[in-house]
Design an enzyme around this catalytic site. Structure first.
Site, PDB file in Angstrom:
ATOM      1  CB  ILE A  14      58.380  44.814   1.864  1.00 18.32           C
ATOM      2  CG1 ILE A  14      60.164  45.116   1.338  1.00 18.32           C
ATOM      3  CG2 ILE A  14      57.572  45.343   1.913  1.00 18.32           C
ATOM      4  CD1 ILE A  14      61.113  45.194   1.943  1.00 18.32           C
ATOM      5  CE  LYS A  90      60.851  38.424  -3.342  1.00 18.29           C
ATOM      6  NZ  LYS A  90      60.456  38.553  -2.109  1.00 18.29           N
ATOM      7  CG  ASP A 168      59.322  35.953  -0.454  1.00 16.89           C
ATOM      8  OD1 ASP A 168      58.346  36.341  -1.389  1.00 16.89           O
ATOM      9  OD2 ASP A 168      59.966  36.175   0.463  1.00 16.89           O
TER      10      ASP A 168
HETATM   11  P1  NAP Z   1      53.196  41.372   4.194  1.00 12.31           P
HETATM   12  O1  NAP Z   1      53.804  42.755   5.809  1.00 12.31           O
HETATM   13  O2  NAP Z   1      52.677  40.356   4.987  1.00 12.31           O
HETATM   14  O3  NAP Z   1      52.144  41.681   3.165  1.00 12.31           O
HETATM   15  C1  NAP Z   1      52.105  43.471   3.240  1.00 12.31           C
HETATM   16  C2  NAP Z   1      50.620  43.773   2.930  1.00 12.31           C
HETATM   17  O4  NAP Z   1      50.208  43.517   2.362  1.00 12.31           O
HETATM   18  C3  NAP Z   1      50.481  43.403   4.978  1.00 12.31           C
HETATM   19  O5  NAP Z   1      50.091  44.064   5.541  1.00 12.31           O
HETATM   20  C4  NAP Z   1      48.303  43.567   4.278  1.00 12.31           C
HETATM   21  O6  NAP Z   1      47.782  44.842   4.374  1.00 12.31           O
HETATM   22  C5  NAP Z   1      48.789  43.491   2.123  1.00 12.31           C
HETATM   23  N1  NAP Z   1      48.071  41.838   2.327  1.00 12.31           N
HETATM   24  C6  NAP Z   1      48.111  40.781   2.626  1.00 12.31           C
HETATM   25  N2  NAP Z   1      47.507  40.179   2.488  1.00 12.31           N
HETATM   26  C7  NAP Z   1      46.560  40.417   1.248  1.00 12.31           C
HETATM   27  C8  NAP Z   1      45.930  40.100   0.670  1.00 12.31           C
HETATM   28  N3  NAP Z   1      44.833  38.701   0.700  1.00 12.31           N
HETATM   29  N4  NAP Z   1      44.894  40.514   0.159  1.00 12.31           N
HETATM   30  C9  NAP Z   1      45.536  41.935  -0.433  1.00 12.31           C
HETATM   31  N5  NAP Z   1      46.290  43.050   0.800  1.00 12.31           N
HETATM   32  C10 NAP Z   1      46.522  42.037   1.491  1.00 12.31           C
HETATM   33  O7  NAP Z   1      54.173  41.221   3.211  1.00 12.31           O
HETATM   34  P2  NAP Z   1      55.676  41.970   2.944  1.00 12.31           P
HETATM   35  O8  NAP Z   1      57.118  41.542   3.971  1.00 12.31           O
HETATM   36  O9  NAP Z   1      55.655  42.781   2.887  1.00 12.31           O
HETATM   37  O10 NAP Z   1      55.798  41.348   1.631  1.00 12.31           O
HETATM   38  C11 NAP Z   1      55.166  41.578   0.589  1.00 12.31           C
HETATM   39  C12 NAP Z   1      56.038  41.642  -0.721  1.00 12.31           C
HETATM   40  O11 NAP Z   1      57.430  42.556  -0.578  1.00 12.31           O
HETATM   41  C13 NAP Z   1      56.756  39.956  -0.914  1.00 12.31           C
HETATM   42  O12 NAP Z   1      55.535  40.240  -2.425  1.00 12.31           O
HETATM   43  C14 NAP Z   1      57.420  39.705  -0.674  1.00 12.31           C
HETATM   44  O13 NAP Z   1      58.355  39.073  -1.317  1.00 12.31           O
HETATM   45  C15 NAP Z   1      58.339  41.374  -0.796  1.00 12.31           C
HETATM   46  N6  NAP Z   1      59.483  41.798  -0.210  1.00 12.31           N
HETATM   47  C16 NAP Z   1      59.401  41.066   1.309  1.00 12.31           C
HETATM   48  C17 NAP Z   1      60.599  41.769   1.823  1.00 12.31           C
HETATM   49  C18 NAP Z   1      61.271  41.135   3.236  1.00 12.31           C
HETATM   50  O14 NAP Z   1      61.912  41.791   3.973  1.00 12.31           O
HETATM   51  N7  NAP Z   1      59.324  41.268   4.207  1.00 12.31           N
HETATM   52  C19 NAP Z   1      61.543  41.606   1.492  1.00 12.31           C
HETATM   53  C20 NAP Z   1      61.894  42.354  -0.354  1.00 12.31           C
HETATM   54  C21 NAP Z   1      60.614  42.029  -0.858  1.00 12.31           C
HETATM   55  P3  NAP Z   1      46.764  45.207   4.981  1.00 12.31           P
HETATM   56  O15 NAP Z   1      46.478  44.381   5.816  1.00 12.31           O
HETATM   57  O16 NAP Z   1      46.258  46.662   5.816  1.00 12.31           O
HETATM   58  O17 NAP Z   1      45.987  45.319   3.623  1.00 12.31           O
END
Ligand code: NAP
Length: 307
Positions: A14, A90, A168
């Site tokens: 994101i 969120k 989610d």
């Molecule tokens: P993601 O790429 O899986 O996670 C974001 C980053 O968080 C990862 O690249 C990782 O970076 C870090 N992370 C992962 N596991 C972790 C852990 N155990 N401890 C600490 N850091 C950790 O997820 P995302 O899709 O960006 O979503 C993140 C948030 O944004 C969620 O709450 C989601 O609901 C929200 N969101 C997502 C979207 C979407 O389209 N994907 C849309 C709106 C909102 P490192 O490995 O570099 O630490």
């Protein structure tokens, strides 16, 4: 006024898709550091933990916390304790109480806390709210059905406890519902859990308002083909359909409002606004409905889910 020096924690999907372009195009913010175990942003000083980043870069005014919800509280606590404004992706946390705790800490520290709900800034939300305010709503049906394999490939956190599973995306629908409809409460729910996972793949929810308005929501992550992110309201002024995640508003089959998508630019405008005003914006209503569903919902175990 000089820009708000911002840091991002949790550089993942994101952040790349939405936060970076929105920050780049908003002169109220300047990205000056990141903290992530693996992720970095070209040209921006990178640290592997929030502690290291806060120690090394004292000029940070605000942080955006974009890691999965189960890991957000610790980082938010450290940032608030250090006197930084905090933007929470969120859902704002893994529990209601931890977010309430952060809200109290932000108040004590005189900094702003923003629990962001991006879907509330979808183009047709305010038009839908205005339409509904001008009529009598008879019933509402929320249909949020998408293909988890397409939208969340390899995201293990989402299937773990606190990752919310189908809530989610479903909480995005609830963030819209809690903005455009009168206050509701859950009266019944069925949650479907894959037998090998700790969070649900589908949810069927029944709500009502004090005045007796019935709202039925269906969330499902097993949808292939056409994806559905729709809210359909039967009203005395006809059928309102808010479709494509809040992008388009139709009444009686005719498109009445649409505009280009700009959810994250709007979120950063709102964050700048509350920082300048010295206030917080923390609405827990969508997360409370999810908590209620886990509390009241019947559990059904269904076929195991494999990526
Ligand atoms: P993601 O790429 O899986 O996670 C974001 C980053 O968080 C990862 O690249 C990782 O970076 C870090 N992370 C992962 N596991 C972790 C852990 N155990 N401890 C600490 N850091 C950790 O997820 P995302 O899709 O960006 O979503 C993140 C948030 O944004 C969620 O709450 C989601 O609901 C929200 N969101 C997502 C979207 C979407 O389209 N994907 C849309 C709106 C909102 P490192 O490995 O570099 O630490």
């Amino acid at each position: 006024m000089s820009p708000i020096n911002l840091a991002i924690v949790g550089v993942g999907k994101i952040v790349r898709d939405q936060h970076l372009p929105s920050i780049e195009n908003n002169s109220d913010f300047k990205l000056i550091a990141t903290a992530s175990r693996h992720g970095t942003v070209d040209g921006i000083p990178a640290f592997t933990s929030i502690e290291a980043m806060l120690d090394a870069v004292p000029g940070i005014d605000a942080v955006s916390l974009c890691m999965p919800p189960q890991y957000r509280y610790e980082a938010a606590y450290k940032a608030l304790e250090a006197g930084k404004h905090v933007f929470l992706e969120k859902p704002p946390g893994a529990t209601l109480s931890e977010v309430a705790d952060l809200e109290a800490l932000a108040k004590t520290k005189h900094v702003s806390l923003f629990a962001s709900w991006h879907s509330r800034y979808a183009p047709a939300i305010e038009a839908a709210k205005a339409f509904l305010a001008g009529t009598t709503i008879k019933s509402v049906h929320v249909i949020w059905k998408e293909d988890v394999r397409h939208w969340h490939p390899n995201q293990e956190w989402i299937w773990q406890a606190g990752g919310l599973g189908v809530f989610d995306p479903g909480i995005n629908a609830l963030s819209i519902v809690t903005h455009i409809l009168p206050p509701l409460f859950l009266t019944g729910a069925v949650l479907e859990f894959p037998e090998n996972r700790d969070s649900p793949i589908a949810a069927d929810l029944q709500f009502k308002s004090g005045q007796g308005l019935a709202v039925h929501a269906e969330f499902d992550w097993r949808q292939t083909g056409k994806q559905s992110w729709d809210i359909v309201a039967e009203t005395e002024a006809g059928q309102m359909v808010l479709s494509e995640g809040g992008s388009k508003l139709s009444v009686n089959g005719e498109l009445t409002f649409t505009a280009p998508e700009a959810e994250y630019p709007s979120l950063y405008r709102r964050f700048a606004e509350i920082v300048k005003a010295g206030t917080s914006d923390v609405d827990l209503a969508p997360l409370r409905h999810v908590a209620d569903a886990f509390m009241l919902g019947k559990r059904k175990f269904v076929e195991a889910f494999h990526d």
